[in-house]
Design a protein around this motif. Structure first.
Motif, PDB file in Angstrom:
ATOM      1  N   TYR A 241       0.845  -1.194   0.000  1.00 34.33           N
ATOM      2  CA  TYR A 241       0.000   0.000   0.000  1.00 34.33           C
ATOM      3  C   TYR A 241       0.878   1.241   0.000  1.00 34.33           C
ATOM      4  O   TYR A 241       1.487   1.600   1.009  1.00 34.33           O
ATOM      5  N   ILE A 242       0.974   1.852  -1.178  1.00 38.40           N
ATOM      6  CA  ILE A 242       1.839   3.015  -1.383  1.00 38.40           C
ATOM      7  C   ILE A 242       0.975   4.141  -1.939  1.00 38.40           C
ATOM      8  O   ILE A 242       0.589   4.125  -3.110  1.00 38.40           O
ATOM      9  N   LYS A 243       0.670   5.128  -1.098  1.00 38.88           N
ATOM     10  CA  LYS A 243      -0.212   6.209  -1.533  1.00 38.88           C
ATOM     11  C   LYS A 243       0.487   7.188  -2.460  1.00 38.88           C
ATOM     12  O   LYS A 243      -0.102   7.680  -3.425  1.00 38.88           O
ATOM     13  N   ASP A 244       1.735   7.516  -2.167  1.00 43.36           N
ATOM     14  CA  ASP A 244       2.446   8.539  -2.921  1.00 43.36           C
ATOM     15  C   ASP A 244       2.862   8.032  -4.296  1.00 43.36           C
ATOM     16  O   ASP A 244       3.493   6.978  -4.427  1.00 43.36           O
ATOM     17  N   ASP A 245       2.506   8.785  -5.342  1.00 42.16           N
ATOM     18  CA  ASP A 245       2.800   8.361  -6.711  1.00 42.16           C
ATOM     19  C   ASP A 245       4.293   8.221  -6.972  1.00 42.16           C
ATOM     20  O   ASP A 245       4.744   7.264  -7.608  1.00 42.16           O
ATOM     21  N   ASN A 246       5.079   9.185  -6.506  1.00 41.86           N
ATOM     22  CA  ASN A 246       6.522   9.130  -6.759  1.00 41.86           C
ATOM     23  C   ASN A 246       7.154   7.938  -6.063  1.00 41.86           C
ATOM     24  O   ASN A 246       8.022   7.262  -6.640  1.00 41.86           O
ATOM     25  N   ALA A 247       6.726   7.662  -4.852  1.00 43.41           N
ATOM     26  CA  ALA A 247       7.243   6.493  -4.138  1.00 43.41           C
ATOM     27  C   ALA A 247       6.849   5.207  -4.866  1.00 43.41           C
ATOM     28  O   ALA A 247       7.649   4.261  -4.963  1.00 43.41           O
ATOM     29  N   ALA A 248       5.627   5.183  -5.381  1.00 43.10           N
ATOM     30  CA  ALA A 248       5.166   4.007  -6.118  1.00 43.10           C
ATOM     31  C   ALA A 248       5.985   3.824  -7.398  1.00 43.10           C
ATOM     32  O   ALA A 248       6.357   2.698  -7.765  1.00 43.10           O
ATOM     33  N   HIS A 249       6.252   4.932  -8.094  1.00 42.34           N
ATOM     34  CA  HIS A 249       7.066   4.852  -9.310  1.00 42.34           C
ATOM     35  C   HIS A 249       8.465   4.330  -8.997  1.00 42.34           C
ATOM     36  O   HIS A 249       9.012   3.495  -9.726  1.00 42.34           O
ATOM     37  N   ASN A 250       9.049   4.825  -7.928  1.00 36.83           N
ATOM     38  CA  ASN A 250      10.384   4.369  -7.556  1.00 36.83           C
ATOM     39  C   ASN A 250      10.387   2.885  -7.230  1.00 36.83           C
ATOM     40  O   ASN A 250      11.329   2.165  -7.581  1.00 36.83           O
ATOM     41  N   ALA A 251       9.348   2.433  -6.555  1.00 34.86           N
ATOM     42  CA  ALA A 251       9.247   1.012  -6.222  1.00 34.86           C
ATOM     43  C   ALA A 251       9.166   0.160  -7.485  1.00 34.86           C
ATOM     44  O   ALA A 251       9.784  -0.912  -7.565  1.00 34.86           O
ATOM     45  N   GLN A 252       8.418   0.633  -8.481  1.00 29.18           N
ATOM     46  CA  GLN A 252       8.287  -0.119  -9.722  1.00 29.18           C
ATOM     47  C   GLN A 252       9.586  -0.091 -10.531  1.00 29.18           C
ATOM     48  O   GLN A 252      10.015  -1.107 -11.082  1.00 29.18           O
ATOM     49  N   ARG A 253      10.220   1.045 -10.582  1.00 30.67           N
ATOM     50  CA  ARG A 253      11.449   1.190 -11.384  1.00 30.67           C
ATOM     51  C   ARG A 253      12.613   0.407 -10.784  1.00 30.67           C
ATOM     52  O   ARG A 253      13.490  -0.070 -11.513  1.00 30.67           O
ATOM     53  N   THR A 254      12.633   0.280  -9.464  1.00 29.69           N
ATOM     54  CA  THR A 254      13.748  -0.409  -8.804  1.00 29.69           C
ATOM     55  C   THR A 254      13.470  -1.874  -8.542  1.00 29.69           C
ATOM     56  O   THR A 254      14.287  -2.554  -7.903  1.00 29.69           O
ATOM     57  N   GLY A 255      12.328  -2.384  -9.011  1.00 25.94           N
ATOM     58  CA  GLY A 255      12.034  -3.800  -8.878  1.00 25.94           C
ATOM     59  C   GLY A 255      11.424  -4.208  -7.554  1.00 25.94           C
ATOM     60  O   GLY A 255      11.264  -5.399  -7.291  1.00 25.94           O
ATOM     61  N   GLN A 256      11.069  -3.227  -6.721  1.00 25.80           N
ATOM     62  CA  GLN A 256      10.413  -3.574  -5.464  1.00 25.80           C
ATOM     63  C   GLN A 256       8.985  -4.056  -5.694  1.00 25.80           C
ATOM     64  O   GLN A 256       8.446  -4.820  -4.900  1.00 25.80           O
ATOM     65  N   THR A 257       8.386  -3.589  -6.790  1.00 27.25           N
ATOM     66  CA  THR A 257       7.074  -4.082  -7.198  1.00 27.25           C
ATOM     67  C   THR A 257       7.140  -4.552  -8.645  1.00 27.25           C
ATOM     68  O   THR A 257       7.962  -4.073  -9.434  1.00 27.25           O
ATOM     69  N   ASP A 258       6.274  -5.494  -8.970  1.00 25.12           N
ATOM     70  CA  ASP A 258       6.174  -6.014 -10.333  1.00 25.12           C
ATOM     71  C   ASP A 258       4.999  -5.405 -11.075  1.00 25.12           C
ATOM     72  O   ASP A 258       4.987  -5.356 -12.300  1.00 25.12           O
ATOM     73  N   VAL A 259       4.001  -4.985 -10.313  1.00 23.56           N
ATOM     74  CA  VAL A 259       2.782  -4.415 -10.881  1.00 23.56           C
ATOM     75  C   VAL A 259       2.460  -3.136 -10.117  1.00 23.56           C
ATOM     76  O   VAL A 259       2.382  -3.148  -8.885  1.00 23.56           O
ATOM     77  N   GLU A 260       2.271  -2.044 -10.847  1.00 31.09           N
ATOM     78  CA  GLU A 260       1.876  -0.785 -10.229  1.00 31.09           C
ATOM     79  C   GLU A 260       0.500  -0.396 -10.750  1.00 31.09           C
ATOM     80  O   GLU A 260       0.331  -0.100 -11.931  1.00 31.09           O
ATOM     81  N   THR A 261      -0.487  -0.402  -9.878  1.00 35.52           N
ATOM     82  CA  THR A 261      -1.838  -0.020 -10.274  1.00 35.52           C
ATOM     83  C   THR A 261      -2.044   1.478 -10.066  1.00 35.52           C
ATOM     84  O   THR A 261      -1.250   2.144  -9.405  1.00 35.52           O
ATOM     85  N   ALA A 262      -3.141   1.996 -10.626  1.00 41.02           N
ATOM     86  CA  ALA A 262      -3.547   3.395 -10.432  1.00 41.02           C
ATOM     87  C   ALA A 262      -2.417   4.357 -10.737  1.00 41.02           C
ATOM     88  O   ALA A 262      -2.099   5.256  -9.965  1.00 41.02           O
TER      89      ALA A 262
END
Length: 516
Positions: A241-262
């Motif tokens: 659960y990552i509310k902040d868009d920039n934090a979510a983008h960083n997680a996706q770009r660095t491989g912390q997440t495989d799927v980024e919704t919304a």
């Protein structure tokens, strides 16, 4: 008529960014033409021991799906942990679930459901018709706290003719009955379940089990290897659960997440490499609704409500938020039965808005407050302030925690204006219920909606829904700012990712990861 029990709040999905409205496949770095509507086929060789990390936005406040309102619960628990008699597919069509088939009597009053022979709860006990009957009886009981209780208001009785056959008799024809069973109202619990104990644990029948919940951070599901149906293709899913868009983008770009919704449509540039990412664009029923208190305050006057609607340029708002979504003009989105383009009703006309306010006695100005959960972009509130200022309305924005919004607006109806995403499909019933927080009370709408539920066929139903929706719009019962599209960024090698209606439910069973 469906108003004998408290109606469900459908408004808990969030806008992390607007997707584009263009069709086809576009450049992922162009907000005007972002994403595609299909994804790669499942690879021939998949890693059944894989973990998939998914970014979501709004975390549930409880795991008690039997009595806690909010689409955040439906999103992750329906289909994955809990199953109903029926379910919905990617296109919002009704499909079998624990009931593998059913028959309807010629008069439309009796439904016979045949349960899967080998379904079990996560504790290992068999699912029987007695469990299904008990579950339905809890929803239909007087004083039921189930947020979807109204969906089964037409049920007269539920009985088990044998261990795997459930017979439900209705008081009258109900065109929405089977749809209602695809949601919480149709969930089958083990007979005797203590619902108060569900807040922190589960005992569902789905393809995943709950492994852990780090409040404020993540929920982890693991594959149910004893699942009665088609087993999940990955061993574990972690919902971050990552509310902040920039934090979510960083997680996706660095491989912390495989799927980024919304995903925010204006921030897609880092995912333009199609060899590394796929950007998926899907439909939603997310109606970003500006509630106007019909029961009290200045907005009790229809002229004030109409003026507010006419003062807001919806196309400009959509452009401000990333050039996306679609205007709707009424309570029914294009993917729901009864849709009609109502954007011409109280269309943008600031001069007319000023005249209406003057007629209502506010020619010298009006002060109003809007409550907006802090999970939504501040740009929306800023835009509303700017637009209403041009017609003489001084709008104060109150950003509140979502739990506070639930208490003050949804429960106590203590508000003037409020903005929230009503994510649930087919929820016109909210405007046929004067006890709902909108405070809208129109006998014709209630009559037409009730008649739609007992209609002889879909075309008759849809005509009545259109009639009711038009009246709701003409009465300015609320203002519908836009219907969101949704963007999802997927790492290469991951398939089976849900595309459409992802705010309502997020079926994880088809996720697959290519073996390296």
């Amino acid at each position: 008529m469906r108003r004998s029990t408290p109606l469900r709040l459908a408004a808990t999905a969030v806008l992390a960014g607007l997707a584009a409205t263009a069709c086809g496949t576009g450049s992922a770095d162009d907000p005007a033409n972002a994403g595609q509507t299909s994804q790669a086929a499942e690879p021939a060789d998949i890693d059944t021991g894989a973990t998939v990390d998914v970014r979501l936005v709004l975390e549930p406040t409880s795991l008690d799906i039997a009595s806690t309102a909010g689409a955040a619960l439906d999103q992750v628990l329906l289909d994955n942990i809990y199953e109903g008699l029926l379910t919905r597919d990617e296109d919002n069509r009704i499909q079998p679930s624990l009931a593998t088939k059913y028959e309807t009597s010629s008069d439309g009053l009796t439904y016979t459901f045949h349960l899967a022979d080998d379904a079990t709860f996560h504790d290992g006990t068999k699912v029987t018709a007695a469990d299904a009957v008990w579950s339905i009886q809890q929803v239909t009981a007087k004083g039921s706290k189930n947020p979807d209780a109204a969906a089964l208001a037409s049920v007269a009785s539920a009985t088990a003719s044998d261990d795997h056959t459930v017979v439900i008799k209705l008081k009258h024809r109900d065109t929405g009955f089977t749809w209602g069973l695809t949601g919480r109202a149709g969930v089958v619990f083990k007979k005797g379940t203590d619902f108060s104990a569900l807040a922190g644990k589960e005992n569902g029948t789905g393809p995943f089990k709950l492994s852990g919940w780090k409040r404020g951070s993540s929920i982890t599901f693991v594959r149910n290897d004893d699942y009665w149906g088609k087993k999940a293709k990955v061993a574990k899913v972690v919902l971050h659960y990552i509310k902040d868009d920039n934090a979510a983008h960083n997680a996706q770009r660095t491989g912390q997440t495989d799927v980024e919704t919304a995903v925010d449509a204006t921030l897609l540039q880092p995912f333009a490499d199609k060899s590394a990412y796929t950007v998926l664009r899907g439909d939603t029923t997310d109606k970003f609704t500006l509630a106007l208190n019909n029961a009290s305050g200045p907005t009790k006057d229809v002229r004030v409500r109409r003026a507010i609607r006419q003062a807001i340029d919806k196309a400009g708002l959509i452009k401000t938020l990333g050039g996306a979504a679609v205007q709707v003009g009424g309570p029914i989105p294009a993917t729901d039965p009864g849709y009609e383009d109502l954007t011409s009703v109280d269309a943008y006309d600031p001069d007319s808005a000023k005249k209406l306010l003057k007629q209502a006695g506010y020619g010298d100005g009006l002060k109003l407050t809007v409550q907006i959960p802090n999970i939504y972009p501040t740009e929306i509130g800023d835009y509303l302030v700017s637009q209403l200022k041009q017609v003489g309305v001084q709008l104060t924005v109150r950003q509140v925690e979502f739990q506070s919004w639930l208490d003050s607006v949804y429960t106590k109806h203590d508000y003037q204006l409020s903005l929230v995403d009503h994510a649930e499909a087919r929820d016109l019933y909210n405007f046929a219920n004067p006890a709902y927080y909108f405070g809208y009370d129109n006998a014709d709408v209630q009559k037409w909606y009730a008649a739609a539920q007992t209609a002889a066929n879909d075309s008759e139903r849809d005509a009545l829904l259109k009639k009711a929706a038009r009246k709701v719009s003409e009465d300015a019962a609320a203002d519908w700012l836009f219907v969101n599209k949704t963007l999802t960024v997927v790492r290469s090698g991951v398939t089976g990712v849900p595309i459409n209606f992802t705010s309502n439910r997020y079926d994880l069973a088809n996720l697959a990861v290519a073996k390296k």
